[in-house]
Design a protein around this motif. Structure first.
Motif, PDB file in Angstrom:
ATOM      1  N   ASN A 153       1.188  -1.175  -0.113  1.00  0.00           N
ATOM      2  CA  ASN A 153      -0.253   0.017   0.215  1.00  0.00           C
ATOM      3  C   ASN A 153       0.623   1.256   0.040  1.00  0.00           C
ATOM      4  O   ASN A 153       1.526   1.945   0.519  1.00  0.00           O
ATOM      5  CB  ASN A 153      -0.938   0.059   1.259  1.00  0.00           C
ATOM      6  N   ILE A 154       0.643   2.573  -1.033  1.00  0.00           N
ATOM      7  CA  ILE A 154       1.016   3.535  -1.005  1.00  0.00           C
ATOM      8  C   ILE A 154       0.878   4.693  -0.786  1.00  0.00           C
ATOM      9  O   ILE A 154      -0.336   4.696  -1.457  1.00  0.00           O
ATOM     10  CB  ILE A 154       1.755   2.876  -2.144  1.00  0.00           C
ATOM     11  N   ILE A 155       1.150   5.330  -0.113  1.00  0.00           N
ATOM     12  CA  ILE A 155       0.642   6.826   0.003  1.00  0.00           C
ATOM     13  C   ILE A 155       0.717   7.784   0.081  1.00  0.00           C
ATOM     14  O   ILE A 155       2.293   8.172   0.612  1.00  0.00           O
ATOM     15  CB  ILE A 155      -0.259   6.638   1.572  1.00  0.00           C
ATOM     16  N   LEU A 156       0.709   9.256  -1.072  1.00  0.00           N
ATOM     17  CA  LEU A 156       2.030   9.921  -1.348  1.00  0.00           C
ATOM     18  C   LEU A 156       0.748  11.228  -0.771  1.00  0.00           C
ATOM     19  O   LEU A 156      -0.174  11.277  -2.071  1.00  0.00           O
ATOM     20  CB  LEU A 156       1.703   9.785  -2.475  1.00  0.00           C
ATOM     21  N   ASP A 157       1.146  12.227  -0.520  1.00  0.00           N
ATOM     22  CA  ASP A 157       0.643  13.660  -0.487  1.00  0.00           C
ATOM     23  C   ASP A 157       1.662  14.423  -1.211  1.00  0.00           C
ATOM     24  O   ASP A 157       2.474  15.384  -0.922  1.00  0.00           O
ATOM     25  CB  ASP A 157       1.065  13.728   1.575  1.00  0.00           C
ATOM     26  N   GLU A 158       0.215  14.861  -1.770  1.00  0.00           N
ATOM     27  CA  GLU A 158       1.363  16.076  -2.906  1.00  0.00           C
ATOM     28  C   GLU A 158       2.699  15.572  -3.932  1.00  0.00           C
ATOM     29  O   GLU A 158       2.856  16.198  -3.699  1.00  0.00           O
ATOM     30  CB  GLU A 158       1.178  17.167  -2.768  1.00  0.00           C
ATOM     31  N   LEU A 186      -2.740   5.762  -3.281  1.00  0.00           N
ATOM     32  CA  LEU A 186      -3.557   6.230  -2.259  1.00  0.00           C
ATOM     33  C   LEU A 186      -2.761   7.968  -2.593  1.00  0.00           C
ATOM     34  O   LEU A 186      -1.973   7.658  -1.328  1.00  0.00           O
ATOM     35  CB  LEU A 186      -3.975   5.956  -1.288  1.00  0.00           C
ATOM     36  N   PHE A 187      -3.182   8.429  -3.134  1.00  0.00           N
ATOM     37  CA  PHE A 187      -2.614  10.021  -3.293  1.00  0.00           C
ATOM     38  C   PHE A 187      -4.030  11.731  -3.144  1.00  0.00           C
ATOM     39  O   PHE A 187      -4.461  10.571  -3.509  1.00  0.00           O
ATOM     40  CB  PHE A 187      -1.538  10.679  -4.688  1.00  0.00           C
ATOM     41  N   SER A 188      -2.687  12.322  -2.763  1.00  0.00           N
ATOM     42  CA  SER A 188      -3.708  13.610  -2.849  1.00  0.00           C
ATOM     43  C   SER A 188      -3.067  14.706  -3.262  1.00  0.00           C
ATOM     44  O   SER A 188      -2.069  14.677  -3.896  1.00  0.00           O
ATOM     45  CB  SER A 188      -3.313  13.794  -0.505  1.00  0.00           C
ATOM     46  N   SER A 189      -3.840  15.676  -3.889  1.00  0.00           N
ATOM     47  CA  SER A 189      -3.230  16.608  -4.897  1.00  0.00           C
ATOM     48  C   SER A 189      -4.509  17.456  -5.116  1.00  0.00           C
ATOM     49  O   SER A 189      -6.105  17.506  -4.323  1.00  0.00           O
ATOM     50  CB  SER A 189      -3.174  15.922  -6.598  1.00  0.00           C
TER      51      SER A 189
END
Length: 243
Positions: A153-158, A186-189
């Motif tokens: 599982n990969i989480i990336l913030d911007e 899962l990433f945010s942008s």
């Protein structure tokens, strides 16, 4: 798979996240789309256990981080909003250090590092000290460092914030390759073009609430708009994705 069940968080009188619920499945890129201050980073920090939710629950492949924190951490690779690297170390040494923190032996670290160097096109700077690196180089090292243990599982913030066109394209290609390997990403942008380019499902977050979700086509249909930016504005203005 990442399951988020009604997580909430307040800072003083400000309720930053309000009962956010969603599932980010394997073999998919899920985007958390919202303006600055919408609650994206706070939500991600609760998911990867940097801060504790006031209520609700997070499950990482069925594991509750509150009950089995080390096991949950082993299943996650996280690129936080701060990219801090150890400037006196080379890019390779930064990655190796995190591999050792995850209990990897030297052979596995070397093999995985070589794979990441190739995928992220880091050959020309992998053995340079990170002091003086460009933004794109720092982000690539931070991604490699976070994923050296090959988490599910990969989480990336911007992840592409501040990157040039070529670096952005490189990160996009890498994420798509990881998805093809079955990873949950899962990433945010807040960048519409970025979300449109890579996401399979979009979660629109505004004022701490997920107010719409679906594919980009779904959001167009829900709002009657023919591009993501107009659909997003309609959703956050009206508080939900339907007319």
């Amino acid at each position: 798979m990442i399951e988020v069940k009604a997580i909430s968080k307040s800072f003083g009188e400000v309720q930053a996240v309000k009962k956010v619920t969603f599932t980010a499945p394997d073999n998919q890129i899920t985007a958390l789309l919202g303006a600055n201050g919408a609650g994206k980073t706070t939500s991600l920090r609760m998911i990867y256990s940097l801060i504790k939710p006031e209520s609700g629950q997070v499950l990482i492949d069925g594991i509750d981080p509150d009950e089995e924190p080390e096991k949950a951490r082993s299943l996650l690779g996280v690129l936080p909003d701060t990219r801090g690297l150890y400037m006196r170390l080379t890019a390779r040494e930064n990655i190796s250090y995190f591999g050792r923190l995850h209990g990897m032996n030297d052979e596995k670290i070397e093999s995985r590092t070589n794979s990441l160097v190739a995928d992220l096109r880091m050959d020309d700077f992998i053995d340079r000290k990170t002091e003086g690196f460009s933004q794109g180089q720092r982000v690539k090292v931070a991604i490699a460092r976070a994923l050296v243990h090959d988490p599910k599982n990969i989480i990336l913030d911007e992840p592409t914030n501040g990157l040039d066109v070529m670096s952005t394209r490189g990160v996009r290609a890498f994420l798509k390759k990881e998805k093809e390997r079955g990873k949950c990403i899962l990433f945010s942008s807040h960048v519409m073009q970025e979300v449109s380019a890579v996401s399979d499902e979009i979660l629109v977050i505004h004022d701490g609430v997920v107010c719409a979700s679906g594919t980009e086509s779904d959001l167009h249909e829900q709002t009657g708009k023919d591009n993501l930016e107009d659909a997003f504005v309609h959703i956050v203005t009206n508080g939900e994705g339907h007319e």
